[in-house]
Design an enzyme around this catalytic site. Sequence first.
Site, PDB file in Angstrom:
ATOM      1  N   CYS A  42     -81.144 -14.508  11.196  1.00  0.00           N
ATOM      2  CA  CYS A  42     -81.616 -15.307  10.066  1.00  0.00           C
ATOM      3  C   CYS A  42     -80.431 -15.726   9.198  1.00  0.00           C
ATOM      4  O   CYS A  42     -79.703 -14.878   8.676  1.00  0.00           O
ATOM      5  CB  CYS A  42     -82.622 -14.495   9.252  1.00  0.00           C
ATOM      6  SG  CYS A  42     -83.038 -15.208   7.662  1.00  0.00           S
ATOM      7  N   CYS A  45     -80.772 -14.519   5.665  1.00  0.00           N
ATOM      8  CA  CYS A  45     -80.447 -13.088   5.546  1.00  0.00           C
ATOM      9  C   CYS A  45     -78.932 -12.895   5.462  1.00  0.00           C
ATOM     10  O   CYS A  45     -78.432 -12.045   4.724  1.00  0.00           O
ATOM     11  CB  CYS A  45     -81.007 -12.309   6.734  1.00  0.00           C
ATOM     12  SG  CYS A  45     -82.812 -12.304   6.806  1.00  0.00           S
ATOM     13  N   ASP A 433     -46.920 -42.201   6.507  1.00  0.00           N
ATOM     14  CA  ASP A 433     -45.478 -42.275   6.684  1.00  0.00           C
ATOM     15  C   ASP A 433     -45.210 -43.215   7.856  1.00  0.00           C
ATOM     16  O   ASP A 433     -46.043 -43.341   8.758  1.00  0.00           O
ATOM     17  CB  ASP A 433     -44.938 -40.871   6.972  1.00  0.00           C
ATOM     18  CG  ASP A 433     -43.435 -40.868   7.135  1.00  0.00           C
ATOM     19  OD1 ASP A 433     -42.767 -41.534   6.338  1.00  0.00           O
ATOM     20  OD2 ASP A 433     -42.945 -40.208   8.066  1.00  0.00           O
ATOM     21  N   ASP A 629     -45.404 -36.399   9.184  1.00  0.00           N
ATOM     22  CA  ASP A 629     -45.017 -35.379  10.161  1.00  0.00           C
ATOM     23  C   ASP A 629     -43.668 -34.743   9.876  1.00  0.00           C
ATOM     24  O   ASP A 629     -43.276 -33.803  10.544  1.00  0.00           O
ATOM     25  CB  ASP A 629     -44.991 -35.975  11.571  1.00  0.00           C
ATOM     26  CG  ASP A 629     -43.793 -36.890  11.791  1.00  0.00           C
ATOM     27  OD1 ASP A 629     -43.344 -37.499  10.802  1.00  0.00           O
ATOM     28  OD2 ASP A 629     -43.324 -36.992  12.935  1.00  0.00           O
ATOM     29  N   ASP A 633     -42.093 -34.520   4.198  1.00  0.00           N
ATOM     30  CA  ASP A 633     -43.453 -34.911   3.823  1.00  0.00           C
ATOM     31  C   ASP A 633     -44.251 -33.748   3.233  1.00  0.00           C
ATOM     32  O   ASP A 633     -45.362 -33.960   2.756  1.00  0.00           O
ATOM     33  CB  ASP A 633     -44.210 -35.452   5.043  1.00  0.00           C
ATOM     34  CG  ASP A 633     -43.661 -36.787   5.522  1.00  0.00           C
ATOM     35  OD1 ASP A 633     -43.240 -37.575   4.654  1.00  0.00           O
ATOM     36  OD2 ASP A 633     -43.638 -37.035   6.734  1.00  0.00           O
TER      37      ASP A 633
END
Length: 734
Positions: A42, A45, A433, A629, A633
């Site tokens: 559940c 629950c 970028d 990347d 950055d």
Amino acid sequence: MSNNLYTDNNNHMHQNQSIGFDKYKSSTTFNEKVYFIENLDCANCGAKIEAKLNKLADIHFAQLTFATKKLKIVAKNPDELLPKIQQIASSIEHDIIISTTPNTSATHLTKQKQNFLTKQKLSLIEIILGASLFSIVEFTTLIPDSYTLYLYIITYLILGFHILKTAFTNLFRGNIFDENFLMSIATLGAFMIKEYPEAVGVMLFYRIGEYFEERATHKSRSQIMEAVDLRPETVNFINPHNQKIEIIPANKAKIGDILLVRVGDRIPVDGTVIEGESRVDTSPITGEPLPLKITTNSTITSGCVNLSGTIKMRVNKPLSQSMVSRILASVENAAANKPKIDKFITRFARIYTPIVVLIAILTAIFPSLITGNFEYWIYIALTFLVISCPCALVLSVPLAFFAGIGRASKLGILFKGGLSLEALTKIKTIVMDKTGTLTYGKFSVKAIYPTQNYTQNDLLAICASCEQYSTHPIATSIIHEATKSNLKNHAIYNHQEIAGEGIVAYLDNEKTKQVLCGNKRLLTRFNIHLPENLTSHNDTEIFIAINNKYAGSIIIGDIIKEDAKTTINKLNQLKLTTAMFTGDNELSAQTVAREIGINKVQAKLLPEDKLANLIKLRHQYGKVFFIGDGINDAPILAGADVGAAMGSGADAAIEAADVVFMNTKVHSILQAIYIARDTIQIAWQNVIFALTIKIAIMLFGLFGSASMWAAVFADTGVAILCILNSIRILYKKY
């Protein structure tokens, strides 16, 4: 990539993804432990257990994820609290087992084989027996009327004994809004007003619905986990003593071990090829459809499939640290980090049930006193008790997010949390970028323009000779082009590199003495006259002078990714503002932007300039999604509303990101946005559908047009439909 690729970090997004995470992260006195949960059927629950555990003074933070059946506990000594945790869990759902090992272990499977009558099988037997007896008494004349009541009672006890027992037990634990208690009151109430067939039939329908709901939940969870769990069970270990192949468990493979990978096998762990060559399908990890060629010394990633040749590989990382395990951990952690909509529904469920129960009580009392028709209004009130179970609501939202996160991982897109996915639906601006994101970040020779005294090969060979000791990307591209054309390097001496300008060298060649390779500043320094009719280029231009005379130029440029233009076009169609940030010169940046359709361009930016410009864009256009990347950055990734790192990028960028693209395709940006939008849409569809059906049946009940059968459908039936709606995202193409 670092081993901590998918762990939580300190950027703004992750600080909110897991309540309490940063509180204990800053303290060395707290430990984190993950436990496995068995027999939790559940979702509501599970939410109650989590709420109760978070109230304990000894527990700093508790997080239960129903989708993965895992419980994270942060405390000084989590294992010492296990008996108390078990006690609380059992008080909510009595047959729950909290363990330190997963329930898919060999021991657990052995126990299941020994115990023929599992919980699920016993439930099915009870349903079949109860349905058979109910059909006999209800639809045949085999049973005399004087005995029908007794048979109804027997059938009811067969179907409902477990529910009655649980309800009675939970009543003394204070769980008066437990679904077992509500269903017991509803059906016993039906017996009291002499609606015997209704009471038994509703209990039967409820048990059938509960059974299929459990099956659907288990099936959907299995489908999602199978989609992301690429861990092998065994590996082919080559014994170093006798060179024989032994099949051992994958988690027993150690760093330095030699493994055999046959055609069709999945690469079991991260490693290096030491013998053989083949092609591997990397799509399970990166989503990239094109096979990758591997040879001796190639690094290979676990989870990829060996397609064409048998190879031997050396283990670089054990299974627990390999890519397949890290991806699985990423998906599970992301599922545990609840989005705002999930937290809202959990809070809503806590007040929803008491409100509906109160409405049921008022419905049973006041209309009965006014009309005098006690049985009718009590019956309506009993239907409300069945509708008051919030499981469909509590289950539907996290399962939708779990499915969305799982689907994304199959495409090589890893969300670090539900908040990241949710936030992605609200972004208005996409900032990318240039180098490594929109372009390959690999320079190549685009054109060679020699004067009439030299050929293209002459110029390329001389320039490559001068650049042969440099590791600069531009130098590497020139050397690569010369090698590809089978040109031999000239011997050089007195090699000198002038920073920011180029190279001065002398070649051991009768015709060629001094050579200059560099920019215009270098040639100006040596008073070299440049032709007046030189064409200006947007890319990097290397000028060459031989024996104090201009000899020509080589154009070096970064290549735009093939899918960049179509992706940017589709992003623009979604009415998102697209922008490009780069440290390159203005002319080069504008050229790339025009070619692929970028709206806004900012060039010649330092890392701190990028962050300042991002803040300006946010104020101007709205929330920002940044994709990069590089190591430079990392600050802007952390500062964006949602930050994404290309998987080939630097570790610092990946650590700072909210989303990680395991591939370098620009199209992944669009896929991430589509998946995020579909996930949120499905989650709200589930919520609205569940509430609409429940409210509609309550209204129909007030006007005498709905029965308890319909109320059961509003509980278990709706839950099943929400589950099926959630997992359809697994099969959608992006």
